[in-house]
Motif scaffolding. Structure first.
Motif, PDB file in Angstrom:
ATOM      1  N   VAL A 145      -4.326   3.598   7.688  1.00  0.00           N
ATOM      2  CA  VAL A 145      -4.960   4.627   8.534  1.00  0.00           C
ATOM      3  C   VAL A 145      -4.390   5.998   8.155  1.00  0.00           C
ATOM      4  O   VAL A 145      -5.114   6.986   8.060  1.00  0.00           O
ATOM      5  CB  VAL A 145      -4.731   4.322  10.040  1.00  0.00           C
ATOM      6  N   LYS A 146      -3.081   6.033   7.919  1.00  0.00           N
ATOM      7  CA  LYS A 146      -2.455   7.300   7.502  1.00  0.00           C
ATOM      8  C   LYS A 146      -3.157   7.851   6.252  1.00  0.00           C
ATOM      9  O   LYS A 146      -3.537   9.021   6.209  1.00  0.00           O
ATOM     10  CB  LYS A 146      -0.962   7.080   7.216  1.00  0.00           C
ATOM     11  N   HIS A 147      -3.318   6.978   5.244  1.00  0.00           N
ATOM     12  CA  HIS A 147      -3.948   7.450   3.997  1.00  0.00           C
ATOM     13  C   HIS A 147      -5.366   7.965   4.271  1.00  0.00           C
ATOM     14  O   HIS A 147      -5.781   8.980   3.705  1.00  0.00           O
ATOM     15  CB  HIS A 147      -3.986   6.316   2.965  1.00  0.00           C
ATOM     16  N   VAL A 153       0.816  -1.222   0.000  1.00  0.00           N
ATOM     17  CA  VAL A 153       0.000   0.000   0.000  1.00  0.00           C
ATOM     18  C   VAL A 153       0.845   1.265   0.000  1.00  0.00           C
ATOM     19  O   VAL A 153       0.314   2.362  -0.154  1.00  0.00           O
ATOM     20  CB  VAL A 153      -0.979   0.047   1.198  1.00  0.00           C
ATOM     21  N   ASP A 154       2.164   1.121   0.211  1.00  0.00           N
ATOM     22  CA  ASP A 154       2.972   2.331   0.345  1.00  0.00           C
ATOM     23  C   ASP A 154       4.357   2.207  -0.286  1.00  0.00           C
ATOM     24  O   ASP A 154       4.638   2.790  -1.338  1.00  0.00           O
ATOM     25  CB  ASP A 154       3.092   2.697   1.840  1.00  0.00           C
ATOM     26  N   ALA A 155       5.238   1.393   0.338  1.00  0.00           N
ATOM     27  CA  ALA A 155       6.670   1.489   0.017  1.00  0.00           C
ATOM     28  C   ALA A 155       7.025   1.133  -1.422  1.00  0.00           C
ATOM     29  O   ALA A 155       7.998   1.665  -1.972  1.00  0.00           O
ATOM     30  CB  ALA A 155       7.462   0.606   0.984  1.00  0.00           C
ATOM     31  N   SER A 156       6.256   0.234  -2.047  1.00  0.00           N
ATOM     32  CA  SER A 156       6.643  -0.214  -3.399  1.00  0.00           C
ATOM     33  C   SER A 156       6.288   0.807  -4.484  1.00  0.00           C
ATOM     34  O   SER A 156       6.734   0.689  -5.620  1.00  0.00           O
ATOM     35  CB  SER A 156       5.951  -1.547  -3.715  1.00  0.00           C
ATOM     36  N   ILE A 157       5.483   1.797  -4.113  1.00  0.00           N
ATOM     37  CA  ILE A 157       4.965   2.755  -5.100  1.00  0.00           C
ATOM     38  C   ILE A 157       5.611   4.119  -4.887  1.00  0.00           C
ATOM     39  O   ILE A 157       5.702   4.591  -3.749  1.00  0.00           O
ATOM     40  CB  ILE A 157       3.436   2.896  -4.944  1.00  0.00           C
ATOM     41  N   GLY A 158       6.062   4.735  -5.949  1.00  0.00           N
ATOM     42  CA  GLY A 158       6.499   6.123  -5.839  1.00  0.00           C
ATOM     43  C   GLY A 158       7.983   6.343  -5.924  1.00  0.00           C
ATOM     44  O   GLY A 158       8.447   7.475  -5.934  1.00  0.00           O
ATOM     45  N   GLY A 159       8.780   5.255  -5.962  1.00  0.00           N
ATOM     46  CA  GLY A 159      10.189   5.389  -6.305  1.00  0.00           C
ATOM     47  C   GLY A 159      11.137   5.793  -5.199  1.00  0.00           C
ATOM     48  O   GLY A 159      12.307   6.057  -5.468  1.00  0.00           O
ATOM     49  N   LYS A 160      10.690   5.826  -3.939  1.00  0.00           N
ATOM     50  CA  LYS A 160      11.656   6.128  -2.877  1.00  0.00           C
ATOM     51  C   LYS A 160      12.501   4.888  -2.618  1.00  0.00           C
ATOM     52  O   LYS A 160      11.958   3.790  -2.412  1.00  0.00           O
ATOM     53  CB  LYS A 160      10.939   6.530  -1.588  1.00  0.00           C
ATOM     54  N   THR A 161      13.831   5.061  -2.647  1.00  0.00           N
ATOM     55  CA  THR A 161      14.730   3.938  -2.361  1.00  0.00           C
ATOM     56  C   THR A 161      15.815   4.436  -1.421  1.00  0.00           C
ATOM     57  O   THR A 161      16.102   5.633  -1.385  1.00  0.00           O
ATOM     58  CB  THR A 161      15.420   3.408  -3.639  1.00  0.00           C
ATOM     59  N   ILE A 210      -4.779   6.264  -3.696  1.00  0.00           N
ATOM     60  CA  ILE A 210      -4.425   7.518  -3.000  1.00  0.00           C
ATOM     61  C   ILE A 210      -2.956   7.835  -3.234  1.00  0.00           C
ATOM     62  O   ILE A 210      -2.578   8.956  -3.592  1.00  0.00           O
ATOM     63  CB  ILE A 210      -4.737   7.403  -1.483  1.00  0.00           C
ATOM     64  N   LYS A 211      -2.118   6.814  -3.043  1.00  0.00           N
ATOM     65  CA  LYS A 211      -0.667   7.041  -3.178  1.00  0.00           C
ATOM     66  C   LYS A 211      -0.318   7.482  -4.610  1.00  0.00           C
ATOM     67  O   LYS A 211       0.449   8.421  -4.812  1.00  0.00           O
ATOM     68  CB  LYS A 211       0.091   5.776  -2.791  1.00  0.00           C
ATOM     69  N   VAL A 212      -0.893   6.799  -5.596  1.00  0.00           N
ATOM     70  CA  VAL A 212      -0.617   7.134  -7.002  1.00  0.00           C
ATOM     71  C   VAL A 212      -1.013   8.595  -7.276  1.00  0.00           C
ATOM     72  O   VAL A 212      -0.264   9.359  -7.892  1.00  0.00           O
ATOM     73  CB  VAL A 212      -1.385   6.167  -7.935  1.00  0.00           C
ATOM     74  N   LYS A 250       8.937  14.329  -6.430  1.00  0.00           N
ATOM     75  CA  LYS A 250      10.132  14.469  -5.602  1.00  0.00           C
ATOM     76  C   LYS A 250       9.873  15.116  -4.240  1.00  0.00           C
ATOM     77  O   LYS A 250      10.794  15.608  -3.595  1.00  0.00           O
ATOM     78  CB  LYS A 250      11.202  15.267  -6.367  1.00  0.00           C
ATOM     79  N   GLU A 251       8.645  15.152  -3.815  1.00  0.00           N
ATOM     80  CA  GLU A 251       8.265  15.648  -2.485  1.00  0.00           C
ATOM     81  C   GLU A 251       8.667  17.100  -2.239  1.00  0.00           C
ATOM     82  O   GLU A 251       9.257  17.431  -1.213  1.00  0.00           O
ATOM     83  CB  GLU A 251       8.896  14.730  -1.415  1.00  0.00           C
ATOM     84  N   SER A 252       8.361  17.954  -3.211  1.00  0.00           N
ATOM     85  CA  SER A 252       8.614  19.375  -2.943  1.00  0.00           C
ATOM     86  C   SER A 252       7.357  20.054  -2.411  1.00  0.00           C
ATOM     87  O   SER A 252       7.406  21.189  -1.944  1.00  0.00           O
ATOM     88  CB  SER A 252       9.096  20.075  -4.216  1.00  0.00           C
ATOM     89  N   ILE A 301       3.020  18.618  -2.169  1.00  0.00           N
ATOM     90  CA  ILE A 301       1.913  17.821  -1.633  1.00  0.00           C
ATOM     91  C   ILE A 301       2.322  16.417  -1.155  1.00  0.00           C
ATOM     92  O   ILE A 301       1.722  15.855  -0.234  1.00  0.00           O
ATOM     93  CB  ILE A 301       0.762  17.759  -2.673  1.00  0.00           C
ATOM     94  N   ARG A 302       3.398  15.843  -1.753  1.00  0.00           N
ATOM     95  CA  ARG A 302       3.809  14.490  -1.314  1.00  0.00           C
ATOM     96  C   ARG A 302       4.209  14.459   0.158  1.00  0.00           C
ATOM     97  O   ARG A 302       4.198  13.411   0.792  1.00  0.00           O
ATOM     98  CB  ARG A 302       4.941  13.952  -2.204  1.00  0.00           C
ATOM     99  N   LYS A 303       4.553  15.645   0.716  1.00  0.00           N
ATOM    100  CA  LYS A 303       4.905  15.690   2.142  1.00  0.00           C
ATOM    101  C   LYS A 303       3.773  15.150   3.007  1.00  0.00           C
ATOM    102  O   LYS A 303       3.982  14.733   4.130  1.00  0.00           O
ATOM    103  CB  LYS A 303       5.207  17.135   2.568  1.00  0.00           C
ATOM    104  N   MET A 304       2.533  15.200   2.488  1.00  0.00           N
ATOM    105  CA  MET A 304       1.404  14.718   3.292  1.00  0.00           C
ATOM    106  C   MET A 304       1.584  13.242   3.673  1.00  0.00           C
ATOM    107  O   MET A 304       1.092  12.796   4.703  1.00  0.00           O
ATOM    108  CB  MET A 304       0.061  14.952   2.571  1.00  0.00           C
ATOM    109  N   LEU A 305       2.329  12.496   2.839  1.00  0.00           N
ATOM    110  CA  LEU A 305       2.535  11.072   3.113  1.00  0.00           C
ATOM    111  C   LEU A 305       3.463  10.863   4.305  1.00  0.00           C
ATOM    112  O   LEU A 305       3.650   9.740   4.770  1.00  0.00           O
ATOM    113  CB  LEU A 305       3.099  10.362   1.877  1.00  0.00           C
ATOM    114  N   ASN A 306       4.051  11.956   4.793  1.00  0.00           N
ATOM    115  CA  ASN A 306       4.924  11.842   5.965  1.00  0.00           C
ATOM    116  C   ASN A 306       4.163  12.057   7.268  1.00  0.00           C
ATOM    117  O   ASN A 306       4.771  12.169   8.333  1.00  0.00           O
ATOM    118  CB  ASN A 306       6.070  12.862   5.866  1.00  0.00           C
ATOM    119  N   TYR A 307       2.835  12.133   7.205  1.00  0.00           N
ATOM    120  CA  TYR A 307       2.035  12.277   8.422  1.00  0.00           C
ATOM    121  C   TYR A 307       2.431  11.175   9.425  1.00  0.00           C
ATOM    122  O   TYR A 307       2.412   9.987   9.092  1.00  0.00           O
ATOM    123  CB  TYR A 307       0.548  12.172   8.070  1.00  0.00           C
TER     124      TYR A 307
END
Ligand code: GLY
Length: 360
Positions: free
Chosen positions: A187-189, A136-144, A226-228, A236-238, A240-246
């Motif tokens: 729950v975060k999402h 639901v989270d880590a595999s999507i979005g390219g953060k490594t 939601i994640k997509v 690159k989290e400049s 709105i993506r920061k919201m995923l750091n809730y």
């Protein structure tokens, strides 16, 4: 089969979700023809459960494939593991026509993705997540990336996968604790983007823990959507993506202070979300009723909401070293209400200390 597509300027890739998909991965990879050679990177647990079978089925399809693994656990998500894998790839004679298959939970996805991002300046990676959290989270979005002893996810790059392949049936082999960890990100999402997802989680709790594949598939699709949506707006989290750091600023500090092997990522961000929700109430945003709803849901999932043994000073110090600090100020993702966030809210040490002491 449900397929979502994540489209960016730099890449576009499918996220395929289907019960039983794991059995068809070899044929799918053959059809996609991503390169001349494949290396599956997994951990010691998942390699035994699924890695060897996947390797064999890929060989049967005539694909050139090797399987590498490293010891399971967040404490192995570090540079030594990364370096050892790079050396093994080089010894195998892998070149830029090699594709990495990241088979495992969030740790495997992050490490294998980072290896792929940097081996010979970057080779493709396919993510096959095997935990709910990774699906639901880590595999999507390219953060490594990898952790430092002193900081979580400090070393890494963005490297988008070519495909994400999700088989909800795999979740049947998970311990209840792994479902719990994944539910924390769900729950975060819900808290940040979709209050109806919280209704869904509340109403289907028993089915998740019973391993009901169709209900889990619906949960995965809703969360991946939601994640997509968020990543497509801000790769690159400049912004709105920061919201995923809730919940993550506090949660990451807790993982470092308690030790990666002592607290799971899910438990850490569950506590981080409670701190963030209580901060949201204390600075006059979220209502107490909504904050209590979030806490009750996390407790129902099975998280113990207490910070009795944690040092306020240590956690604040660790958060101040976090990469999300801007101009020396601690910035939090807070909630305006359930389903709506406020990004970059400056929070004082005294606010944090008061909330932490209220959870002791
Ligand atoms: N896990 C948070 C993100 O991908 O941005």
């Amino acid at each position: 089969m449900k397929t979502l597509t994540l489209t960016l300027d730099s890449a576009s890739y499918p996220i395929m979700i289907d019960a039983g998909l794991m059995k068809g991965v070899a044929a799918l990879l053959k059809k996609e023809n991503l390169g001349g050679r494949y290396v599956i990177i997994s951990d010691s647990t998942v390699a035994k459960l699924y890695g060897t079978d996947l390797e064999q089925s890929m060989k049967k399809e005539g694909l050139d494939v090797s399987l590498l693994s490293f010891p399971a656990g967040e404490e192995h998500k570090h540079l030594k593991t990364y370096t050892a894998l790079q050396e093994q790839l080089f010894e195998l004679g892998c070149d830029r026509s090699t594709t990495i298959i990241a088979l495992g939970g969030g740790v495997v996805g992050d490490v294998a993705g980072f290896v792929a991002a940097t081996y010979m300046r970057g080779i493709p990676v396919v993510q096959i997540p095997t935990t709910l959290l990774a699906m639901v989270d880590a595999s999507i979005g390219g953060k490594t990336g990898v952790d430092l002893e002193t900081g979580k996810n400090i070393v890494g790059v963005f490297h988008q996968p070519r495909m994400v392949l999700i088989d909800p049936e795999v979740l049947g082999s998970l311990e209840a604790d792994e479902i719990k960890n994944g539910l924390a990100e769900c729950v975060k999402h819900g808290c940040i983007a979709d209050v109806t997802l919280l209704d869904f989680i509340e109403s289907k709790m028993d089915a998740f823990f019973a391993g009901n594949a169709s209900v889990l598939a619906e949960l995965i699709v809703r969360n991946c959507s939601i994640k997509v949506d968020v990543v497509m707006q801000d790769e690159k989290e400049s912004g709105i993506r920061k919201m995923l750091n809730y919940g993550h600023t506090f949660g990451h500090a807790l993982e470092v202070s308690r030790g990666y092997a002592t607290i799971s990522h899910g438990a850490a961000i569950a506590l981080g979300m409670v701190v963030a929700a209580r901060l949201s109430v204390s600075v006059g945003r979220l209502s107490k009723l909504e904050c209590d709803r979030q806490i009750a849901l996390l407790e129902r999932i099975g998280f113990k909401i207490t910070l009795a043994d944690d040092s306020v000073e240590d956690i604040i110090k660790l958060m101040k070293k976090d990469k999300k600090m801007i101009d020396g100020a601690l910035k939090f993702v807070l909630l305006e209400r359930l389903g709506k966030v406020d990004l970059d809210v400056a929070v004082t040490d005294a606010d944090i200390a008061a909330v932490m002491r209220g959870m002791a």
